[in-house]
Every structure is written in structure tokens, then in C-alpha cells.
Design a protein around this motif. Structure first.
Motif, mmCIF file in Angstrom:
data_model
loop_
_atom_site.group_PDB
_atom_site.id
_atom_site.type_symbol
_atom_site.label_atom_id
_atom_site.label_comp_id
_atom_site.label_asym_id
_atom_site.label_seq_id
_atom_site.Cartn_x
_atom_site.Cartn_y
_atom_site.Cartn_z
ATOM 1 N N LYS A 107 -2.725 -8.707 -4.399
ATOM 2 C CA LYS A 107 -1.781 -9.110 -3.353
ATOM 3 C C LYS A 107 -1.219 -7.886 -2.633
ATOM 4 O O LYS A 107 -1.381 -6.753 -3.078
ATOM 5 N N THR A 108 -0.540 -8.167 -1.516
ATOM 6 C CA THR A 108 0.156 -7.124 -0.761
ATOM 7 C C THR A 108 1.644 -7.244 -1.026
ATOM 8 O O THR A 108 2.208 -8.334 -0.962
ATOM 9 N N HIS A 109 2.261 -6.118 -1.353
ATOM 10 C CA HIS A 109 3.703 -6.119 -1.581
ATOM 11 C C HIS A 109 4.358 -5.076 -0.689
ATOM 12 O O HIS A 109 3.687 -4.260 -0.056
ATOM 13 N N GLN A 110 5.648 -5.121 -0.636
ATOM 14 C CA GLN A 110 6.418 -4.156 0.151
ATOM 15 C C GLN A 110 7.086 -3.143 -0.767
ATOM 16 O O GLN A 110 7.518 -3.483 -1.877
ATOM 17 N N GLU A 131 3.844 -1.322 3.363
ATOM 18 C CA GLU A 131 3.074 -2.379 2.689
ATOM 19 C C GLU A 131 1.952 -1.749 1.863
ATOM 20 O O GLU A 131 1.236 -0.866 2.339
ATOM 21 N N SER A 133 -1.336 -2.824 -0.643
ATOM 22 C CA SER A 133 -2.228 -3.882 -1.119
ATOM 23 C C SER A 133 -2.946 -3.429 -2.385
ATOM 24 O O SER A 133 -3.552 -2.350 -2.408
ATOM 25 N N ARG A 135 -5.865 -4.186 -5.332
ATOM 26 C CA ARG A 135 -7.076 -4.945 -5.649
ATOM 27 C C ARG A 135 -6.793 -5.811 -6.877
ATOM 28 O O ARG A 135 -5.732 -5.690 -7.507
ATOM 29 N N GLU A 169 -5.598 -0.598 -2.811
ATOM 30 C CA GLU A 169 -6.717 -0.839 -1.890
ATOM 31 C C GLU A 169 -6.383 -0.328 -0.493
ATOM 32 O O GLU A 169 -7.193 0.304 0.169
ATOM 33 N N LYS A 170 -5.138 -0.604 -0.062
ATOM 34 C CA LYS A 170 -4.698 -0.184 1.271
ATOM 35 C C LYS A 170 -3.202 0.113 1.242
ATOM 36 O O LYS A 170 -2.461 -0.469 0.455
ATOM 37 N N TYR A 172 -0.096 0.639 4.257
ATOM 38 C CA TYR A 172 0.267 0.657 5.669
ATOM 39 C C TYR A 172 1.709 1.141 5.761
ATOM 40 O O TYR A 172 2.645 0.383 5.501
#
Length: 200
Positions: A107-110, A131, A133, A135, A169-170, A172
């Protein structure tokens, strides 16, 4: 530590925040402050991190006054991991840490970071929201990560600057903010108070 005169006090014993400040060439001295980081009922994440950062900075400023130290600016900071609008604190134990990491998996979290730079006549606050993300993380990996010892004492039970980086994974936003101190905003506030001083 630089041999130059310090520009500010860092109201934190976090080695990560100290490393980040040193990375951008800021000379500082650390202050040890003890603050309550309990989330208030119904408190929004952004409000929470700004309040805690401010509380740390104000506690540092009070210490400077009490001990008659050189009246330099005091920097306080706080970072929180947010998933589905909920603030994730530091894990209490193995089960709590693994539960946090399962929630973050796939999931993506802040990550919300706030800084407060204050002096006798001013107080400036800045906020960064990044943000991150993850895996999918296998159960065996979670166990291995727990046994590394890294999740303890970390918001959200992971450290992006350590072994936890393999889950990311990412991203931002600001990497330094996820580590614990948003460097862009820190530099901007430092420039702001230096400009104020030069205009006096």
C-alpha cells in the motif's frame, strides 16, 4: 561537529536528524528535551506533528533560557507515518510491529514531517507530506526484519535509511523528511530568520 560557531540548537537526540543537519553544513548543538508525544483525541495528523514539533522547540527554548545559553534559534521536529488517516506510532513489541508492517505492505502511506524553528521573538513552522509506496512483503521477510532490531523505536516500524529501504517501491516527495527532517523546509526557515536578522 564543526569547529565553527553553532547556528542553532537541535531539540532532539535523534542521530538521524543530526546527520541530516550536518549533511547540509549546518553547525548545531543538541539539546535533550523530554516531551509528551501522546496523540490527542480527534487530533488530525497534520495538527499532531506540528504541535509536537512546536512543543519540542519550545522546551528547547526554555532550556536555553534556564541554563543561560547563547540565545540561538531552536529547531524541533516530528515525523509520523499515516495509513488510512491513522497515525502509526512506534511499535510496542513484535506483534505490534508486524501488524504495522502488514498494514503498510502493498500500500501507499503518508509520512508527515513538521519542523518548528523558534527564538525569543518568532516561531516558524513548516510541514512536509511525502507518499511512500511499499511492495508486498512476505511473512518470512517480516520476521527477518523484526529480528534485525530495526523496527524498534521507529515510527511505522521501519527505517527507510536502513534495511527497510528494500520494501520501498516508490517515494513521492522528500526522502530526508521520511528519514526524519525535511531539509528543503529546514533550509528555507533558516534563510528566513537570517534574512529577518539582516533587516533589523
Amino acid at each position: 561537529m564543526s569547529l565553527n560557531s553553532p547556528r542553532l540548537y537541535l531539540a532532539s537526540q535523534s542521530p538521524r536528524r543530526a546527520e541530516l543537519l550536518a549533511q547540509i553544513g549546518v553547525d548545531f548543538e543538541r539539546l535533550s528535551v523530554d516531551t509528551d508525544e501522546t496523540v490527542l483525541a480527534g487530533e488530525a495528523p497534520e495538527t499532531y506533528v506540528q504541535r509536537v514539533a512546536n512543543t519540542k522547540a519550545q522546551a528547547g527554548l526554555a532550556l536555553v533560557q534556564q541554563q543561560g545559553l547563547n540565545p540561538l534559534p531552536v529547531l524541533g521536529a516530528d515525523t509520523a507515518v499515516i495509513i488510512a488517516g491513522q497515525i502509526m506510532g512506534k511499535p510496542r513489541d513484535r506483534d505490534h510491529a508486524l501488524d504495522m508492517l502488514r498494514q503498510l505492505s502493498g500500500k501507499t502511506h503518508q509520512v508527515i514531517s513538521a519542523i518548528c524553528l523558534c527564538g525569543q521573538q518568532y516561531q516558524h513552522v513548516a510541514l512536509n507530506i511525502t507518499e511512500v509506496s511499499f511492495r508486498e512483503i512476505a511473512a518470512a521477510e517480516l520476521e527477518q526484519y523484526w529480528h534485525s532490531g530495526e523496527p524498534l523505536g521507529k515510527a511505522g516500524a521501519y527505517a527507510i535509511q536502513g534495511l527497510g529501504a528494500v520494501f520501498v517501491e516508490k517515494i513521492y516527495g522528500s526522502y530526508s523528511a521520511v528519514v526524519g527532517l525535511p531539509l528543503l523546509e529546514t533550509q528555507q526557515l533558516l534563510q528566513k530568520i537570517e534574512q529577518m536578522a539582516s533587516n533589523e
